[in-house]
Design a protein around this motif. Structure first.
Motif, PDB file in Angstrom:
ATOM      1  N   LEU A 306       2.216  56.967 -14.857  1.00  0.00           N
ATOM      2  CA  LEU A 306       2.354  56.615 -16.274  1.00  0.00           C
ATOM      3  C   LEU A 306       1.804  55.211 -16.520  1.00  0.00           C
ATOM      4  O   LEU A 306       1.101  54.963 -17.504  1.00  0.00           O
ATOM      5  CB  LEU A 306       3.821  56.696 -16.705  1.00  0.00           C
ATOM      6  CG  LEU A 306       4.463  58.090 -16.627  1.00  0.00           C
ATOM      7  CD1 LEU A 306       5.933  58.021 -17.047  1.00  0.00           C
ATOM      8  CD2 LEU A 306       3.721  59.095 -17.508  1.00  0.00           C
ATOM      9  N   GLY A 307       2.104  54.307 -15.604  1.00  0.00           N
ATOM     10  CA  GLY A 307       1.678  52.914 -15.750  1.00  0.00           C
ATOM     11  C   GLY A 307       0.161  52.785 -15.764  1.00  0.00           C
ATOM     12  O   GLY A 307      -0.401  52.014 -16.553  1.00  0.00           O
ATOM     13  N   ARG A 308      -0.509  53.555 -14.897  1.00  0.00           N
ATOM     14  CA  ARG A 308      -1.977  53.497 -14.865  1.00  0.00           C
ATOM     15  C   ARG A 308      -2.577  53.871 -16.217  1.00  0.00           C
ATOM     16  O   ARG A 308      -3.637  53.405 -16.592  1.00  0.00           O
ATOM     17  CB  ARG A 308      -2.513  54.440 -13.781  1.00  0.00           C
ATOM     18  CG  ARG A 308      -2.343  53.913 -12.357  1.00  0.00           C
ATOM     19  CD  ARG A 308      -3.212  54.671 -11.348  1.00  0.00           C
ATOM     20  NE  ARG A 308      -2.953  56.108 -11.319  1.00  0.00           N
ATOM     21  CZ  ARG A 308      -2.004  56.699 -10.576  1.00  0.00           C
ATOM     22  NH1 ARG A 308      -1.195  55.960  -9.821  1.00  0.00           N
ATOM     23  NH2 ARG A 308      -1.851  58.002 -10.605  1.00  0.00           N
ATOM     24  N   ALA A 309      -1.853  54.729 -16.950  1.00  0.00           N
ATOM     25  CA  ALA A 309      -2.353  55.135 -18.272  1.00  0.00           C
ATOM     26  C   ALA A 309      -1.814  54.232 -19.380  1.00  0.00           C
ATOM     27  O   ALA A 309      -2.046  54.482 -20.569  1.00  0.00           O
ATOM     28  CB  ALA A 309      -1.968  56.585 -18.541  1.00  0.00           C
ATOM     29  N   GLY A 310      -1.070  53.208 -18.986  1.00  0.00           N
ATOM     30  CA  GLY A 310      -0.577  52.256 -19.978  1.00  0.00           C
ATOM     31  C   GLY A 310       0.750  52.648 -20.613  1.00  0.00           C
ATOM     32  O   GLY A 310       1.142  52.081 -21.626  1.00  0.00           O
ATOM     33  N   PHE A 311       1.452  53.607 -20.003  1.00  0.00           N
ATOM     34  CA  PHE A 311       2.765  53.986 -20.527  1.00  0.00           C
ATOM     35  C   PHE A 311       3.852  53.421 -19.623  1.00  0.00           C
ATOM     36  O   PHE A 311       3.732  53.468 -18.395  1.00  0.00           O
ATOM     37  CB  PHE A 311       2.893  55.511 -20.608  1.00  0.00           C
ATOM     38  CG  PHE A 311       1.947  56.140 -21.590  1.00  0.00           C
ATOM     39  CD1 PHE A 311       2.215  56.108 -22.956  1.00  0.00           C
ATOM     40  CD2 PHE A 311       0.774  56.749 -21.151  1.00  0.00           C
ATOM     41  CE1 PHE A 311       1.332  56.675 -23.866  1.00  0.00           C
ATOM     42  CE2 PHE A 311      -0.113  57.319 -22.055  1.00  0.00           C
ATOM     43  CZ  PHE A 311       0.159  57.282 -23.418  1.00  0.00           C
ATOM     44  N   GLU A 312       4.891  52.918 -20.235  1.00  0.00           N
ATOM     45  CA  GLU A 312       5.979  52.376 -19.442  1.00  0.00           C
ATOM     46  C   GLU A 312       7.203  53.273 -19.555  1.00  0.00           C
ATOM     47  O   GLU A 312       7.613  53.643 -20.661  1.00  0.00           O
ATOM     48  CB  GLU A 312       6.345  50.968 -19.926  1.00  0.00           C
ATOM     49  CG  GLU A 312       7.227  50.258 -18.922  1.00  0.00           C
ATOM     50  CD  GLU A 312       7.831  48.959 -19.463  1.00  0.00           C
ATOM     51  OE1 GLU A 312       7.658  48.665 -20.659  1.00  0.00           O
ATOM     52  OE2 GLU A 312       8.497  48.260 -18.674  1.00  0.00           O
ATOM     53  N   LYS A 313       7.751  53.644 -18.420  1.00  0.00           N
ATOM     54  CA  LYS A 313       9.004  54.396 -18.425  1.00  0.00           C
ATOM     55  C   LYS A 313      10.037  53.560 -17.701  1.00  0.00           C
ATOM     56  O   LYS A 313       9.803  53.101 -16.591  1.00  0.00           O
ATOM     57  CB  LYS A 313       8.829  55.745 -17.727  1.00  0.00           C
ATOM     58  CG  LYS A 313      10.103  56.603 -17.752  1.00  0.00           C
ATOM     59  CD  LYS A 313       9.857  57.984 -17.166  1.00  0.00           C
ATOM     60  CE  LYS A 313      11.167  58.734 -16.980  1.00  0.00           C
ATOM     61  NZ  LYS A 313      11.855  59.074 -18.246  1.00  0.00           N
ATOM     62  N   THR A 314      11.184  53.343 -18.348  1.00  0.00           N
ATOM     63  CA  THR A 314      12.179  52.463 -17.733  1.00  0.00           C
ATOM     64  C   THR A 314      13.415  53.233 -17.306  1.00  0.00           C
ATOM     65  O   THR A 314      14.311  52.678 -16.668  1.00  0.00           O
ATOM     66  CB  THR A 314      12.613  51.362 -18.729  1.00  0.00           C
ATOM     67  OG1 THR A 314      12.996  52.002 -19.946  1.00  0.00           O
ATOM     68  CG2 THR A 314      11.479  50.399 -19.003  1.00  0.00           C
ATOM     69  N   SER A 315      13.499  54.530 -17.647  1.00  0.00           N
ATOM     70  CA  SER A 315      14.687  55.298 -17.282  1.00  0.00           C
ATOM     71  C   SER A 315      14.437  56.074 -15.990  1.00  0.00           C
ATOM     72  O   SER A 315      13.297  56.243 -15.560  1.00  0.00           O
ATOM     73  CB  SER A 315      15.052  56.247 -18.417  1.00  0.00           C
ATOM     74  OG  SER A 315      13.934  57.024 -18.796  1.00  0.00           O
ATOM     75  N   ARG A 316      15.532  56.546 -15.390  1.00  0.00           N
ATOM     76  CA  ARG A 316      15.388  57.324 -14.153  1.00  0.00           C
ATOM     77  C   ARG A 316      14.556  58.567 -14.450  1.00  0.00           C
ATOM     78  O   ARG A 316      14.506  59.043 -15.590  1.00  0.00           O
ATOM     79  CB  ARG A 316      16.751  57.689 -13.573  1.00  0.00           C
ATOM     80  CG  ARG A 316      17.513  58.728 -14.356  1.00  0.00           C
ATOM     81  CD  ARG A 316      18.759  59.211 -13.592  1.00  0.00           C
ATOM     82  NE  ARG A 316      19.483  60.171 -14.438  1.00  0.00           N
ATOM     83  CZ  ARG A 316      20.513  60.900 -14.048  1.00  0.00           C
ATOM     84  NH1 ARG A 316      20.979  60.774 -12.821  1.00  0.00           N
ATOM     85  NH2 ARG A 316      21.095  61.743 -14.876  1.00  0.00           N
ATOM     86  N   THR A 317      13.932  59.096 -13.439  1.00  0.00           N
ATOM     87  CA  THR A 317      12.958  60.150 -13.690  1.00  0.00           C
ATOM     88  C   THR A 317      13.296  61.443 -12.949  1.00  0.00           C
ATOM     89  O   THR A 317      12.419  62.232 -12.616  1.00  0.00           O
ATOM     90  CB  THR A 317      11.530  59.624 -13.395  1.00  0.00           C
ATOM     91  OG1 THR A 317      10.590  60.562 -13.908  1.00  0.00           O
ATOM     92  CG2 THR A 317      11.315  59.380 -11.915  1.00  0.00           C
ATOM     93  N   GLY A 318      14.590  61.659 -12.755  1.00  0.00           N
ATOM     94  CA  GLY A 318      15.022  62.910 -12.156  1.00  0.00           C
ATOM     95  C   GLY A 318      16.341  62.763 -11.446  1.00  0.00           C
ATOM     96  O   GLY A 318      16.850  61.639 -11.260  1.00  0.00           O
TER      97      GLY A 318
END
Lengths: 390, 390
Positions: A306-318
């Protein structure tokens, strides 16, 4: 007869694992109020968890079901326990301000001499602060030890029989998503769509009857989808709007949650870009989910893609999934996030959740997978991209 | 915008009532983890109660929503609170064994100087023993006071707007029972019947969209029905068997539960006799449910009517209902049972539950009613007797 298709040997194994962990922690008695843990150890099934109940495991001397009188026949019908192992609290304790079912449990523990080394699930929906206070006052704080998650962790690695149930749940999830794609259209009020999707999950597919999932459909549209856990409303679906559906079939209490996003008409460029990043995140995380990889390493695949595409995710992912009762289909043990250094083992199952929420829209494309030597294998097969409707 | 159709004045009234009771008990702060209480005071709606969250009411200085970061947009969308009144706990606390969202709440209370006279809902599904321990350690046990049910009791007398929602829920319940009577037939697998009934409740009737009820359909057949809270399975319905359905429509989180019993073919004489007794019990209890009558007096009508016919009921026979979230549609304040001397007031609502469970079968014929000067008035209209199918 237990509601679930497990052999006595499988229940024996579960009990042995639980008792080994009890012994390791110096526990003599374990009071399990989590209905998922109750069901996993005994088969108990029923919507009776709105009043206090428990499965009580002694490290050597038996397994007991304890609950409301009117629910005892349900325990006789759904568990492998004998009638002698079932006992009930007096009806007068139901939701009473001045006394509590746990008063009865405390007396019962005392009368058995089970008054030390008692594990309780302190952080569970079905073990209230009031219940704990009753036990503390009766037995002393020193008699009690926090055993939150003790059984949940034993549930992490699934048996072959459990995996079969999760794949069946996955077939139900797939049937729900099929109805979703085939039914969604501009102008259809969302509650009508949800009604059909939910019915598809219950009606099931030939030979597979659906049970109630531990979470109802999460189905926010457009800006509603900036919020993570809105359910549905009666608004007609609109052209140009995205709706994401976080849904799961449930088979004999096992789950296989999968989220997909629908867009009525062509999605905007930014959402397509996000879709590409999320699909990459899913692919990378699945590839990484081999035995020995850590939860945080799998999570990093998501954050990185996600970061490489410029999106930031701050919550757990599973998180770990399997057998469950409301209000959560997660197992509340492992999370795919930074700091969780648990090593994956073969046949653990996770709901991989790389959802993205922006102020303007939400995008959820998720998979439930089993850990195999070849990486994470999705437990069902549902077209992964944004479903473009109309 | 709140999800529910209430005026600002109605929310004001609810808050005033709550604050008056707080003042009476010497409470400065009230931490409400019960999602029903959260919704009643602020409109908050979302399936986010599987993680800690709360509405925090100061006796003078504001009302706050506190929850997980990703749920804050949902609070902004569904409550009347301003964005300044919403605050979130760090995502890292989600289901973590070593730290807890309530650590954040404790710090927040301390930073506001709200450190004494704090009410907490000690006997609630969504306030765990672990949450309480965190607050106790941070603030001292003396700072905390049990306020279980404080808001639930304020909810007992319904406003006109609430009654309108409960009647709408009742229309949904009636639609569900209509589908039930029209669809049940020998050989139909029960899960298919439940799927259609549940879909009817969600699809609703023109202008009324269904929400998810706080309890899924309870639908045991024949000897299964000796147990009180079994849900459903995939067995085909059999001639000569009774099935009772305890179901409710849900409209904007308000409920109107009604149970009915279906019998495939003519019911046996003993069940007909029980039906007659239960119908008498319902009629007598409704007639008695006037303002000023006590809960136990209404309950006595049920026990007496059943007793005259030779049936013994030992469980409570009803409870207050209204707005709710899983796992219970009851309000957990008043019960219709011996010892509950609460006096009925006009516009209280109860689910009257004279269910009979024998070792061989169960019979449930229930009504949700509003207290009026003329007695209990059912909130929906569904044929009351055993539905004889085929």
């Amino acid at each position: 007869m237990p509601a679930q298709d497990f052999t006595p040997a499988e229940y024996e194994t579960r009990l042995s694992r639980t008792r080994a962990e009890m012994a390791r922690r110096g526990l003599s008695v374990l009071i399990l109020a989590d209905p998922s843990n109750m069901a996993w150890l005994t088969g108990y099934d029923g919507w009776s968890f709105y009043v206090p109940q428990a499965v009580i495991v002694h490290v050597r001397d038996g397994v007991l079901w304890w609950g409301r009188t009117m629910d005892m026949p349900g325990a006789a019908q759904t568990t492998w326990l004998s009638d002698d192992d079932l006992f009930d609290w007096p009806e007068a304790h139901v939701q009473h301000p001045d006394h509590h079912p746990f008063d009865h449990l405390a007396e019962s523990l005392q009368s058995r001499g089970w008054t030390a080394g008692i594990g309780v699930e302190m952080d569970n929906y079905y073990y209230s602060a009031a219940a704990h206070r009753v036990l503390e006052r009766a037995l002393g704080a020193g008699a009690l030890q926090d055993a939150t998650g003790l059984v949940n962790w034993q549930r992490a690695v699934k048996s072959g029989a459990e995996l079969a149930l999760m794949r069946k749940a996955g077939q139900l999830t797939a049937a729900m998503h099929r109805v979703l794609r085939e039914t969604a259209r501009p102008g259809l009020p969302k509650h009508e769509l949800v009604a059909r999707v939910q019915a598809a999950g219950l009606t099931g597919v030939p030979g597979l009857a659906g049970d109630y999932p531990a979470i109802v459909p999460i189905a926010p549209s457009a800006r509603e989808a900036a919020a993570a856990h809105l359910t549905w409303n009666d608004k007609p679906m609109q052209p140009g709007e995205a709706t994401y559906f976080e849904i799961s079939g449930c088979y004999q209490r096992y789950h296989c949650p999968v989220s997909r996003t629908l867009h009525l008409g062509p999605p905007p460029a930014e959402m397509k870009r996000a879709e590409e990043a999320v699909l990459q995140a899913v692919a990378d995380a699945l590839a990484a989910a081999r035995p020995g990889a850590t939860c945080e390493a799998v999570a990093a695949c998501v954050y990185d893609a996600l970061g490489r595409a410029g999106f930031e995710k701050t919550s757990r992912t599973g998180y770990s999934v399997g057998l469950s009762y409301p209000p959560d289909w997660g197992e509340r043990s492992m999370s795919l996030r930074p700091g969780d250094t648990t090593e994956l083992q073969e046949n653990m199952c996770f709901h991989l959740m790389p959802g993205l929420w922006t102020p303007e829209w939400g995008l959820a494309i998720t998979e439930t997978f089993v850990v195999t030597p070849d990486g994470g294998q999705p437990l069902t097969d549902i077209p992964r991209g944004i479903a473009e409707i109309g």
